[in-house]
Design a protein around this motif. Structure first.
Motif, PDB file in Angstrom:
ATOM      1  N   GLY A  26      21.612  22.204 -77.860  1.00  0.00           N
ATOM      2  CA  GLY A  26      21.872  22.711 -79.199  1.00  0.00           C
ATOM      3  C   GLY A  26      22.639  21.725 -80.068  1.00  0.00           C
ATOM      4  N   PHE A  27      22.978  22.161 -81.280  1.00  0.00           N
ATOM      5  CA  PHE A  27      23.697  21.321 -82.239  1.00  0.00           C
ATOM      6  C   PHE A  27      25.033  20.870 -81.655  1.00  0.00           C
ATOM      7  CE2 PHE A  27      27.121  21.310 -85.468  1.00  0.00           C
ATOM      8  CZ  PHE A  27      26.755  20.150 -86.128  1.00  0.00           C
ATOM      9  N   GLY A  28      25.305  19.578 -81.797  1.00  0.00           N
ATOM     10  CA  GLY A  28      26.585  19.025 -81.376  1.00  0.00           C
ATOM     11  C   GLY A  28      26.704  18.792 -79.887  1.00  0.00           C
ATOM     12  N   SER A  29      25.657  19.098 -79.150  1.00  0.00           N
ATOM     13  CA  SER A  29      25.693  18.942 -77.708  1.00  0.00           C
ATOM     14  C   SER A  29      24.807  17.776 -77.303  1.00  0.00           C
ATOM     15  CB  SER A  29      25.244  20.251 -77.043  1.00  0.00           C
ATOM     16  OG  SER A  29      25.478  20.234 -75.657  1.00  0.00           O
ATOM     17  N   GLU A  30      24.513  17.673 -76.013  1.00  0.00           N
ATOM     18  CA  GLU A  30      23.650  16.619 -75.499  1.00  0.00           C
ATOM     19  C   GLU A  30      23.131  17.059 -74.136  1.00  0.00           C
ATOM     20  OE1 GLU A  30      26.440  13.366 -75.471  1.00  0.00           O
ATOM     21  OE2 GLU A  30      26.938  13.709 -73.367  1.00  0.00           O
ATOM     22  N   GLN A  31      22.242  16.272 -73.566  1.00  0.00           N
ATOM     23  CA  GLN A  31      21.562  16.687 -72.346  1.00  0.00           C
ATOM     24  C   GLN A  31      22.502  16.923 -71.176  1.00  0.00           C
ATOM     25  OE1 GLN A  31      19.560  13.140 -70.114  1.00  0.00           O
ATOM     26  NE2 GLN A  31      19.148  12.808 -72.285  1.00  0.00           N
ATOM     27  N   SER A  32      23.665  16.270 -71.149  1.00  0.00           N
ATOM     28  CA  SER A  32      24.595  16.455 -70.036  1.00  0.00           C
ATOM     29  C   SER A  32      25.099  17.890 -69.941  1.00  0.00           C
ATOM     30  CB  SER A  32      25.789  15.500 -70.170  1.00  0.00           C
ATOM     31  OG  SER A  32      26.559  15.808 -71.321  1.00  0.00           O
ATOM     32  N   ALA A  33      24.983  18.651 -71.011  1.00  0.00           N
ATOM     33  CA  ALA A  33      25.414  20.049 -70.988  1.00  0.00           C
ATOM     34  C   ALA A  33      24.593  20.886 -70.010  1.00  0.00           C
ATOM     35  CB  ALA A  33      25.325  20.657 -72.389  1.00  0.00           C
ATOM     36  N   TRP A  34      23.431  20.376 -69.619  1.00  0.00           N
ATOM     37  CA  TRP A  34      22.554  21.099 -68.697  1.00  0.00           C
ATOM     38  C   TRP A  34      22.784  20.696 -67.249  1.00  0.00           C
ATOM     39  CZ3 TRP A  34      20.468  25.145 -70.784  1.00  0.00           C
ATOM     40  CH2 TRP A  34      20.038  25.136 -72.114  1.00  0.00           C
ATOM     41  N   ARG A  35      23.846  19.986 -66.933  1.00  0.00           N
ATOM     42  CA  ARG A  35      24.002  19.427 -65.590  1.00  0.00           C
ATOM     43  C   ARG A  35      24.039  20.504 -64.498  1.00  0.00           C
ATOM     44  NH1 ARG A  35      28.620  18.780 -68.493  1.00  0.00           N
ATOM     45  NH2 ARG A  35      30.557  19.711 -67.692  1.00  0.00           N
ATOM     46  N   HIS A  36      24.615  21.663 -64.807  1.00  0.00           N
ATOM     47  CA  HIS A  36      24.671  22.732 -63.801  1.00  0.00           C
ATOM     48  C   HIS A  36      23.280  23.291 -63.520  1.00  0.00           C
ATOM     49  CE1 HIS A  36      29.009  22.586 -64.143  1.00  0.00           C
ATOM     50  NE2 HIS A  36      28.935  22.854 -65.438  1.00  0.00           N
ATOM     51  N   GLN A  37      22.446  23.340 -64.546  1.00  0.00           N
ATOM     52  CA  GLN A  37      21.079  23.826 -64.357  1.00  0.00           C
ATOM     53  C   GLN A  37      20.237  22.778 -63.630  1.00  0.00           C
ATOM     54  OE1 GLN A  37      22.882  24.344 -67.419  1.00  0.00           O
ATOM     55  NE2 GLN A  37      23.311  26.278 -66.377  1.00  0.00           N
ATOM     56  N   VAL A  38      20.449  21.512 -63.952  1.00  0.00           N
ATOM     57  CA  VAL A  38      19.729  20.440 -63.253  1.00  0.00           C
ATOM     58  C   VAL A  38      20.024  20.512 -61.760  1.00  0.00           C
ATOM     59  CG1 VAL A  38      19.542  17.951 -62.954  1.00  0.00           C
ATOM     60  CG2 VAL A  38      19.630  18.922 -65.256  1.00  0.00           C
ATOM     61  N   LYS A  39      21.286  20.637 -61.415  1.00  0.00           N
ATOM     62  CA  LYS A  39      21.683  20.693 -60.002  1.00  0.00           C
ATOM     63  C   LYS A  39      21.036  21.877 -59.297  1.00  0.00           C
ATOM     64  CE  LYS A  39      25.793  20.720 -57.031  1.00  0.00           C
ATOM     65  NZ  LYS A  39      27.282  20.734 -57.013  1.00  0.00           N
ATOM     66  N   ALA A  40      20.924  22.995 -60.011  1.00  0.00           N
ATOM     67  CA  ALA A  40      20.396  24.211 -59.395  1.00  0.00           C
ATOM     68  C   ALA A  40      18.878  24.193 -59.236  1.00  0.00           C
ATOM     69  CB  ALA A  40      20.816  25.427 -60.217  1.00  0.00           C
ATOM     70  N   PHE A  41      18.164  23.489 -60.112  1.00  0.00           N
ATOM     71  CA  PHE A  41      16.707  23.620 -60.145  1.00  0.00           C
ATOM     72  C   PHE A  41      15.929  22.357 -59.783  1.00  0.00           C
ATOM     73  CE2 PHE A  41      18.183  27.085 -62.891  1.00  0.00           C
ATOM     74  CZ  PHE A  41      17.469  28.145 -62.370  1.00  0.00           C
ATOM     75  N   GLN A  42      16.588  21.218 -59.667  1.00  0.00           N
ATOM     76  CA  GLN A  42      15.822  19.984 -59.501  1.00  0.00           C
ATOM     77  C   GLN A  42      15.140  19.868 -58.139  1.00  0.00           C
ATOM     78  OE1 GLN A  42      18.174  16.443 -59.891  1.00  0.00           O
ATOM     79  NE2 GLN A  42      19.753  17.095 -58.459  1.00  0.00           N
ATOM     80  N   ASP A  43      15.535  20.685 -57.175  1.00  0.00           N
ATOM     81  CA  ASP A  43      14.857  20.625 -55.876  1.00  0.00           C
ATOM     82  C   ASP A  43      13.541  21.390 -55.881  1.00  0.00           C
ATOM     83  OD1 ASP A  43      16.123  23.093 -56.122  1.00  0.00           O
ATOM     84  OD2 ASP A  43      16.422  23.305 -53.963  1.00  0.00           O
ATOM     85  N   ARG A  44      13.326  22.207 -56.940  1.00  0.00           N
ATOM     86  CA  ARG A  44      12.099  23.020 -56.988  1.00  0.00           C
ATOM     87  C   ARG A  44      11.230  22.726 -58.203  1.00  0.00           C
ATOM     88  NH1 ARG A  44      15.011  28.460 -57.308  1.00  0.00           N
ATOM     89  NH2 ARG A  44      16.740  27.076 -57.868  1.00  0.00           N
ATOM     90  N   TYR A  45      11.787  22.047 -59.192  1.00  0.00           N
ATOM     91  CA  TYR A  45      11.084  21.832 -60.453  1.00  0.00           C
ATOM     92  C   TYR A  45      11.225  20.375 -60.891  1.00  0.00           C
ATOM     93  CZ  TYR A  45      11.129  26.927 -60.855  1.00  0.00           C
ATOM     94  OH  TYR A  45      10.949  28.275 -60.626  1.00  0.00           O
ATOM     95  N   ARG A  46      10.235  19.935 -61.622  1.00  0.00           N
ATOM     96  CA  ARG A  46      10.369  18.672 -62.355  1.00  0.00           C
ATOM     97  C   ARG A  46      11.146  18.989 -63.622  1.00  0.00           C
ATOM     98  NH1 ARG A  46       5.599  15.424 -65.469  1.00  0.00           N
ATOM     99  NH2 ARG A  46       6.469  13.322 -65.381  1.00  0.00           N
ATOM    100  N   ILE A  47      12.160  18.203 -63.921  1.00  0.00           N
ATOM    101  CA  ILE A  47      13.047  18.497 -65.041  1.00  0.00           C
ATOM    102  C   ILE A  47      13.007  17.354 -66.044  1.00  0.00           C
ATOM    103  CG2 ILE A  47      15.464  18.759 -65.717  1.00  0.00           C
ATOM    104  CD1 ILE A  47      15.885  20.321 -63.141  1.00  0.00           C
ATOM    105  N   VAL A  48      12.827  17.711 -67.309  1.00  0.00           N
ATOM    106  CA  VAL A  48      12.830  16.742 -68.401  1.00  0.00           C
ATOM    107  C   VAL A  48      14.046  17.015 -69.281  1.00  0.00           C
ATOM    108  CG1 VAL A  48      11.612  15.866 -70.420  1.00  0.00           C
ATOM    109  CG2 VAL A  48      10.319  16.516 -68.364  1.00  0.00           C
ATOM    110  N   LEU A  49      14.831  15.993 -69.477  1.00  0.00           N
ATOM    111  CA  LEU A  49      16.007  16.055 -70.347  1.00  0.00           C
ATOM    112  C   LEU A  49      15.843  15.055 -71.482  1.00  0.00           C
ATOM    113  CD1 LEU A  49      18.736  15.930 -67.544  1.00  0.00           C
ATOM    114  CD2 LEU A  49      18.081  17.961 -68.837  1.00  0.00           C
ATOM    115  N   PHE A  50      16.425  15.377 -72.615  1.00  0.00           N
ATOM    116  CA  PHE A  50      16.391  14.444 -73.741  1.00  0.00           C
ATOM    117  C   PHE A  50      17.510  14.796 -74.703  1.00  0.00           C
ATOM    118  CE2 PHE A  50      14.135  18.102 -75.282  1.00  0.00           C
ATOM    119  CZ  PHE A  50      14.383  18.151 -76.653  1.00  0.00           C
TER     120      PHE A  50
END
Length: 270
Positions: A26-50
């Motif tokens: 969202g506004f004022g944020s960046e992709q690192s804000a999703w780090r908890h979701q990346v950790k939780a889902f990257q073993d089952r999904y391909r993840i695209v961040l930008f």
């Protein structure tokens, strides 16, 4: 295109799996804000961040006020990203204004998306007294908001961040949001804020044919609970789930609750 979008939007591709999740901040944020979701889902999904242009580690030289004057330009970037990575039938998880970026992108090319997941998203921030719509801010409040940003952006960011984040007993969260807000160029931040806080995409919601999850939580300076209920009424194939969290960035302040909501929805649609 090619290398251009990778650098322009600081694109990162992680994890593995047949299904792709695109996380859009969202506004004022960046992709690192999703780090908890990346950790939780990257073993089952391909993840695209930008990072949206003008935010995070995006190429600020690619920012143009002429191009980025509405949500549609950011949606075009997402579709360009999908084309570059040959993505179809993926899930976009959009926080705040990125949810509307997802709506506009899905209306333009629905083949790219299987689902949309909205985290604290709103189709309009400004209250609309004529229709009774409650967005969260009056015109006078927004005018004061923009004036404060224009007067001293960094002071505004340090004051706004903890209010938006909520959870005052955990000040590190507010400091993190203040850091990413302060990492933006003030002129770009003000221009994007004027877009985010003044757009109106309510009419797009009934046109959306993509199954959608609306994740809402408790107290939020920017997006009241009425907005989630409003979106659920207007989006034809939508589900509203309310998690035990507060503040505008629950993916940072209550990641387990957000992850649980995402996992349940993704599993049901698998």
């Amino acid at each position: 295109m090619g290398q251009g979008i990778w650098k322009r939007n600081n694109v990162q591709v992680l994890g593995s799996g047949r299904h792709t999740l695109i996380f859009a901040h969202g506004f004022g944020s960046e992709q690192s804000a999703w780090r908890h979701q990346v950790k939780a889902f990257q073993d089952r999904y391909r993840i695209v961040l930008f990072d949206h242009v003008g935010c995070g580690q995006s190429d600020f030289n690619a920012y143009s006020p002429h191009r980025y004057r509405g949500v549609h330009a950011y949606a075009e970037d997402v579709l360009e990203l999908c084309e570059e990575l040959n993505l179809a039938d993926c899930t976009l998880v959009g926080h705040s204004f990125s949810g509307m970026v997802g709506v506009v992108a899905a209306l333009a090319d629905p083949s790219r998306f299987r689902q949309l997941i909205f985290v604290k998203t709103t189709p309009r921030v400004l209250n609309d007294p004529d229709t009774g719509y409650v967005g969260g801010f009056s015109r006078a409040e927004l005018d004061a908001f923009f004036a404060a940003m224009s007067s001293n952006y960094y002071a505004w960011a340090s004051g706004f961040a903890p209010l938006a984040m909520g959870n005052p007993e955990r000040p590190a969260l507010g400091l993190e949001f203040a850091r990413t807000l302060s990492g933006m160029r003030p002129d770009i931040a003000l221009a994007i804020a004027r877009i985010v806080f003044q757009y109106d995409h309510r009419a797009d919601l009934p046109r959306l044919k993509i199954p959608s999850l609306i994740v809402h939580a408790g107290e939020d300076l920017a997006v009241p609970n009425e907005v989630g209920e409003y979106m659920a009424r207007l989006i034809p194939d939508s589900k509203l789930t309310t998690i035990d969290a507060s503040g505008h960035l629950p993916h940072l302040s209550a990641p387990l609750a957000v992850n649980r909501a995402l996992a349940e929805y993704l599993a049901a649609a698998a």
